[in-house]
Scaffold this motif. Sequence first.
Motif: not given
Ligand code: DUC
Length: 481
Positions: A60-62, A152-157, A182-184, A238-240, A286-289, A314-318, A340-343
């Motif tokens: 979770c992102h806080i 590690v992120f394999l995407t995002y600028e 890993v964010h794949c 992460f987040h399959v 909108m979130c990624s994936p 949760s990948d909480h990213s509000g 912005p991505n996330g929920m």
């Molecule tokens: N994706 C991520 O990788 N992080 C936070 C939110 C999202 O959608």
Amino acid sequence: MADYQTVISGGTVVTGSDVARADIGINNGIIAAIGLNLKGESYIDADGLVVLPGGVDSHCHIEQLNDRGGSDEETWTTGSRSALAGGTTSCITFAAQFKGQGILGTMAEYRRRASKAMVDYSFHQIISDASDEVMFREVPQIVAQGVRSLKVFLTYENSYLDDHHFIRVLAAARRNGCLVTVHCENYEAINWRTRALLAAGMTEPKYHAWSRPVMIEREATHRAIALAEMVDVPIQVFHVSCAEVAEEVARAQHRGLKVWGETCPQYLTRTASDMDRPGFEGAKFMCSPAPRDEAAHAGQWEMIRRGTLDVVSSDHSGWSYDSVAGKRAGGPDASFRDIPNGMPGLGSRMAVLFSEGVSKGRIDLCQFARLTATNPAKLFGLTQKGSLAPGKDADIVLFDPAKKVTITNALMQHIIDYTPFEGMDVTGWPVLTMRRGEVAMKDGVVLAQPGSGQFLARGPYDMIKPLGRLPDGFDASAFEV
Ligand code: DUC
Ligand code: ZN
Ligand code: ZN
């Protein structure tokens, strides 16, 4: 005479492997006994309730710092309030590195901010710049502080790592005894499709899903696994989002690799068509994936049933819907690329999974305990957490399995102005959360005090030891220059 300060009496006690009607005796914040007719100074009546390990949300992102000098809207106070309201007692959040910067100073700032937490917490260290200084001198120091996972992120600028730098992080993890999460998703492929979509005038939120189809997640997952296998270091994907990606994880597991897969409630309940709601509404989803479709949900439940996916976080990213600090940061006519991505999901994770999983008969109570608490605690070395057993912290959530609730944003108690689960009818609801023996939430009222959460320092542990299977028996990470 009482043997225990507190006894939770007469509930259905659930562990990762068993269900029994029993009492739990608690002394000094620790589970002292599970038995029958335990004598306490005080009692919590759990008759008719399910007694589960307090939730461990390992993603979770806080109050994460951003590269514009600000931080996530969700603060430690509001984030932990939402967590406790939803039955979660421990969180692993992120300390972000920005390119050109180190990680030691920022870790100190994250520790300072988290001192307001009401849940117990740890961090994943995001690596966006795998410089020599960070890889060889700073990573050992944050590991010495008790941080045992690198992200590690394999995407995002601004955050993605190319293969060379990803391998360097894997090698640093091997040298220092860390797990890599890993964010794949494939950065170049997303960029290529995004530019074409924008050129074609296809800018609405629904095209977010078009920019990142399944094969770009599958490819990055395959690559992450292959490189981790080469370096011989354990990873969690992460987040399959769907079975095609989970199959990559399953294949790795069949080869005996230490590869684990995580998913989130949004990949079990939300779809790409949610992003096609009228106007700007789709931005909420909108979130990624990207969320996929109903067929993907069915595939995901099957992968959970098989144990391929063994953690639900949760990948909480509000990002508030109606805020320029949130989803509207890119302005009123922003294309999907600039939203912005996330929920948010900290407060809803346990109830949504209980209802969709246990109440609908897709998983049993033990699986629920494993997915939400036992497995993440084990995987991330939170040795006192995730299980109802003598000697563990008394982190406990009481669920009323029959309680029917319609989810609203107010019930989430987070700072974000919406929940992607608004209007969802659930059966089963957390009615009491205990954190280290203290009642931290009762009937939706959070009673814990800011600052009562504790940092969870993680030491070395067997689960993330390398396998010792190296190509040609050569450990390149030990000779890296
Ligand atoms: N994706 C991520 O990788 N992080 C936070 C939110 C999202 O959608
Ligand atoms: Zn991610
Ligand atoms: Zn995330």
